[in-house]
Design a protein around this motif. Sequence first.
Motif, PDB file in Angstrom:
ATOM      1  N   GLY A 129      15.612  23.709 -22.605  1.00  0.00           N
ATOM      2  CA  GLY A 129      16.092  24.356 -21.385  1.00  0.00           C
ATOM      3  C   GLY A 129      16.879  25.636 -21.604  1.00  0.00           C
ATOM      4  O   GLY A 129      16.483  26.505 -22.385  1.00  0.00           O
ATOM      5  N   ILE A 130      18.012  25.725 -20.903  1.00  0.00           N
ATOM      6  CA  ILE A 130      18.812  26.957 -20.901  1.00  0.00           C
ATOM      7  C   ILE A 130      19.374  27.265 -22.295  1.00  0.00           C
ATOM      8  O   ILE A 130      19.325  28.407 -22.764  1.00  0.00           O
ATOM      9  CB  ILE A 130      19.958  26.830 -19.859  1.00  0.00           C
ATOM     10  CG1 ILE A 130      19.371  26.716 -18.442  1.00  0.00           C
ATOM     11  CG2 ILE A 130      20.918  28.009 -19.961  1.00  0.00           C
ATOM     12  CD1 ILE A 130      20.380  26.317 -17.357  1.00  0.00           C
ATOM     13  N   GLY A 131      19.898  26.253 -22.967  1.00  0.00           N
ATOM     14  CA  GLY A 131      20.479  26.462 -24.298  1.00  0.00           C
ATOM     15  C   GLY A 131      19.439  26.968 -25.285  1.00  0.00           C
ATOM     16  O   GLY A 131      19.702  27.884 -26.073  1.00  0.00           O
ATOM     17  N   PHE A 132      18.242  26.387 -25.216  1.00  0.00           N
ATOM     18  CA  PHE A 132      17.165  26.815 -26.107  1.00  0.00           C
ATOM     19  C   PHE A 132      16.757  28.263 -25.816  1.00  0.00           C
ATOM     20  O   PHE A 132      16.594  29.071 -26.746  1.00  0.00           O
ATOM     21  CB  PHE A 132      15.953  25.880 -25.968  1.00  0.00           C
ATOM     22  CG  PHE A 132      14.793  26.279 -26.830  1.00  0.00           C
ATOM     23  CD1 PHE A 132      14.765  25.949 -28.178  1.00  0.00           C
ATOM     24  CD2 PHE A 132      13.731  27.012 -26.311  1.00  0.00           C
ATOM     25  CE1 PHE A 132      13.700  26.339 -28.996  1.00  0.00           C
ATOM     26  CE2 PHE A 132      12.667  27.409 -27.110  1.00  0.00           C
ATOM     27  CZ  PHE A 132      12.648  27.060 -28.462  1.00  0.00           C
ATOM     28  N   ALA A 133      16.610  28.587 -24.538  1.00  0.00           N
ATOM     29  CA  ALA A 133      16.213  29.956 -24.169  1.00  0.00           C
ATOM     30  C   ALA A 133      17.273  30.960 -24.611  1.00  0.00           C
ATOM     31  O   ALA A 133      16.935  32.074 -25.054  1.00  0.00           O
ATOM     32  CB  ALA A 133      16.000  30.045 -22.652  1.00  0.00           C
ATOM     33  N   CYS A 134      18.533  30.560 -24.516  1.00  0.00           N
ATOM     34  CA  CYS A 134      19.612  31.451 -24.958  1.00  0.00           C
ATOM     35  C   CYS A 134      19.557  31.642 -26.478  1.00  0.00           C
ATOM     36  O   CYS A 134      19.729  32.756 -26.984  1.00  0.00           O
ATOM     37  CB  CYS A 134      20.967  30.908 -24.528  1.00  0.00           C
ATOM     38  SG  CYS A 134      21.208  31.033 -22.751  1.00  0.00           S
TER      39      CYS A 134
END
Length: 245
Positions: free
Chosen positions: A14-19
Motif C-alpha cells: 500500500g502507501i508505505g510500499f509506494a513511498c
Amino acid sequence: MNDKTIVITGGTTGIGFACAKYLIKVGYNVIITGRTKENLDNAVSKLGKNVFGILSDSSSLSDIEKLVLKVKNEFGNIDGLFVNAGIFKAMNFEGTSEDLFDETMNINFKGAFFTVQKFIPILKNPSSVVLNTSIVVFKAFADTSVYTASKAALESIAKVLNIELSDRGIRVNVVSPGVTQSPIQKKSGMTDEAINNLLEHFASTSPIGRIVQPSDIAPIVEFLLSDKSQVLRNEKIIIDGGTTM
Ligand SMILES: NC(=O)c1ccc[n+]([C@@H]2O[C@H](COP(=O)([O-])OP(=O)(O)OC[C@H]3O[C@@H](n4cnc5c(N)ncnc54)[C@H](OP(=O)(O)O)[C@@H]3O)[C@@H](O)[C@H]2O)c1
C-alpha cells in the motif's frame, strides 16, 4: 543520490510500499518494516537496491526497541521517519469489542507514539517525522469509531512533539489521506461488494474523477521528509483528491 536514510513503518504494501519505491527512485536509502515475513521479503525483492527490511511489530515496545538498535547498528543516525504502519477493521460502535479496541489503538496510536519516542536518539539534527493519519479525523464515516479515535490521538500529538523536540531539530508533520486503494480494504472485513461500492463512490464523487492511489501519496510524503519543507511544523496535508472540501 541524496544519501538520506528514511525509516518507513509498514512499508511492505500500500502507501508505505509506494513511498519506499518513490524515495528509492529519487535517491534515498530506505528501511521498511512489517510484521509479516512473506510480505516483507516480497517487498524487499520488488524494491531492489537501497532498501533494507526489518521484521518488527509496531504494537510491541520490545520490537520497536530492537528495530531502533538494528537501524542504528546498520545505518547510524537517520534523516527521517514515516510513521505509517496501521490497520483498519470496519465495525460499528456497538459491535466494537475490547480486543478490536486494543488491537487498533495498540498499532495505530500506542505503537506510533512509542515508535517516534524510541527513534528520537537516532534522529539527526535536523530530521523530519511524518505521521500518517486520515480524513476520518475531521469527517465522519460509519463503522470507524475506534480507528477514528486512534488517528485523532496520533494527529493530536504532532503539535506537542513540535514544541518538545524542536531543540533537537526534529520537526513533525502529518499526511491525511482520503480513501486510497490499497490492501487495507480487503483486510478490513468488508465484503468485495462493499469495497467496490466504496471505491466507486469516491471515484465518481471526487473532483479528480478517480480514487487516490498510494503512488499519489508518495511525492507528498517525500516533500515533507525533505529539506524542501524545512520550515513546516504541524502541517497537515490532506491527500484526498478534494473529496472533503
Ligand atoms: N488506504 C486508505 O484508504 C487509507 C486512508 C487514510 C490513512 N491510511 C493509513 O495509511 C497507512 C497505510 O495503510 P495502507 O492503506 O497502505 O494499508 P496496507 O496496504 O494494509 O498497509 C499497512 C502496512 O502496515 C503494516 N502493519 C500493519 N500492522 C503492523 C504492525 N503491527 N507492525 C508492523 N507493521 C504493521 C502492514 O504490514 P503487514 O502486511 O506485515 O501487516 C503494511 O505494511 C495506515 O496507517 C492507514 O491507516 C490509509
